[in-house]
Design a protein around this motif. Structure first.
Motif: not given
Length: 500
Positions: A389-399, A463-474
């Motif tokens: 999986i060395e070609n897999l691009e991973t996000p810089v940040e996630e939350k 009873p939750l709203l969930v926000l997932n977030c990813e970014s490619n830069k710091a």
């Protein structure tokens, strides 16, 4: 009438099984008897037969053995032929139907939930029960309370785990096809963290029997108090534990299971985690080796880098669907049956993975076995598992941020917030709404606004709203959260304190 519907948890029944911190017991013997009797009536209708055979197993929780006795005695009192499988993984209980030809199986487990919780999972040869099946069982139990009047002890012990482990051993022998056929793992050091759940079997009765060195494995003793960490591959403390085990022992590979082993994750020789998107990528590589062009069904929070890896590097199709392991499995089955498309794998970032070749059963041990076959073959070539999986691009940040909805009737409110967010994004320069949204709304931010994506969705059960977030830069996640905060603060029925 005893109200039982609140015990429904998706496709399972779950509740409090031991008193803790003032919480009353939900899974009382009286309720368990009524639910079990309802399960029997459901089976008779579903299978159109009166004479039934059922296997019963349980995880390592403090309350599991007692619940198992109540369930088996109730089944026996109703004339069911019962096979007591004792301490068992959830996937092995489904396989008991295949291996021993019984009508149905019950596993007593609450997966990774706290020690005071427990529950029931039901299977037939068609797989796990649906949410509607559970609803029907609970509704009947409410209206038809049952108590054991006499027990016909038609109960036998069955070593189901022995057969299950033997099948995994044979799978590795055949897959690796080593010169020393019966000991294909003799040059590998693999550690297992069972988190005091039922996963010790994999270290002791699969890996070690095939020649692997398992020294350095952790928390193999079943202990329903879970004194060391939560047995959960999504838990940071749990993943830190297996990473430490690999590092301290110098192992080639590390494996971690949840309590009942329907989920798993792993760690490479450098003590780097292979979970979430990396685990999906690795499983996809394995599933698509002989299924070029096949569809990988995932949950909604998988990354853009994973989608590119599946489609460009593996020549597959990425089908991003909904959260919930049963949702991704059912979607893969639907694609197969209704659209005549090849969907070799349904997998959630939580570690639930179901291969078409394995009855679409979410089985952590089966997933790990597939990975270990690749590990052993690569080891002979001097290569590492992470190279796949060395070609897999991973996000810089996630939350991920969760917002409690402070309403009893929370779903409509949550959905209206999602629609408002979608409308805002459609009218904001630099933000585009993803063309396909099976769950909530996913939006993409251009480089100036955060260079990433956000997904706003309802929780599957809570009873939750969930926000997932990813970014490619710091700094990208912070930028995107700033935009979201300006939007969300006006909703008074949401607890938005976690954004601060």
């Amino acid at each position: 009438m005893d109200k039982l519907m609140y015990l429904k948890s998706g496709t399972d029944i779950r509740g409090t099984a031991i008193e803790k911190d003032g919480k009353a017991i939900d899974l009382t013997d009286t309720r368990l008897m009524s639910i079990t009797a309802s399960f029997v009536e459901f089976l008779k209708t579903k299978l159109n037969k009166e004479s039934l055979t059922v296997t019963v197993g349980y995880d390592s929780r403090v309350s599991s053995e007692h619940i198992s006795r109540t369930v088996t005695r109730t089944l026996a009192s109703l004339g069911v032929k019962v096979y007591d499988c004792g301490l068992s993984s959830t996937p092995s209980m489904f396989m008991s139907i295949i291996n021993f030809g019984v009508d149905a199986a019950v596993e007593i487990t609450a997966s990774h939930l706290p020690m005071e919780m427990n529950g029931l999972k039901f299977f037939t040869k068609d797989g796990g029960f649906s949410g509607n099946d559970i609803k029907e069982i609970l509704e009947y139990a409410q209206e038809n309370p049952y108590e054991i009047k006499e027990v016909k002890l038609n109960i036998e012990k069955l070593d189901n785990m022995k057969k299950y482990c033997k099948d995994l051993q044979e799978m590795i022998k055949k897959g690796v096809n080593a010169e020393n056929y019966d000991r294909p793992l003799e040059n590998l050091h693999i550690v297992v963290d069972a988190g005091n759940g039922v996963g010790a079997f994999y270290a002791e009765n699969v890996l070690m029997r095939l020649g692997a060195d398992i020294n350095g494995s952790r928390y193999l003793e079943p202990d329903g108090r879970f004194p060391n960490h939560i047995p959960n591959p999504e838990n940071k403390e749990a993943m830190k534990s297996i990473s430490e085990a690999v590092e301290k022992s110098g192992a080639d590979f590390g494996v971690i299971f949840d309590t009942d082993c329907d989920r798993a994750a792993c760690v490479d020789k450098n003590a780097q985690e292979i979970n979430r998107n990396k685990l999906v990528a690795l499983a996809s590589y394995i599933a698509l080796k002989d299924n070029k062009g096949g569809i990988i069904v995932t949950d909604s929070v998988t990354s853009d880098g994973l989608a590119r890896f599946i489609e460009k590097d593996l020549s597959g199709v990425h089908h991003r669907f909904k959260r919930g392991y049963k949702n991704v499995i059912d979607e893969a089955i639907r694609l197969e049956n209704e659209e005549n498309k090849n969907a070799p794998l349904a997998i959630e970032t939580s570690g639930h993975a179901a291969f078409k070749e394995n009855y679409y059963l979410d089985d952590g041990a089966y997933l790990i076995t597939k990975i270990i076959i690749e590990l052993a073959k690569l080891n002979k070539e001097g290569k590492s598992i992470e190279s796949l999986i060395e070609n897999l691009e991973t996000p810089v940040e996630e939350k991920e941020v969760r917002f409690t909805i402070k309403l009893d009737d929370f779903r409509d409110y949550g959905l209206s917030v999602i629609e408002d967010f979608k409308a805002l994004c459609e009218n904001t320069n630099g933000i585009t709404v993803a063309p396909i949204n099976h769950e909530g709304v996913r939006v993409n931010f251009n480089e100036n606004l955060g260079d990433g994506w956000q997904l706003l969705r309802m929780s599957v059960h809570e009873p939750l709203l969930v926000l997932n977030c990813e970014s490619n830069k710091a700094g990208g996640v912070e930028k995107m959260l700033k935009f979201f905060k300006a939007f969300i603060e006006k909703y008074e029925k949401l607890d938005v304190s976690k954004l601060d």
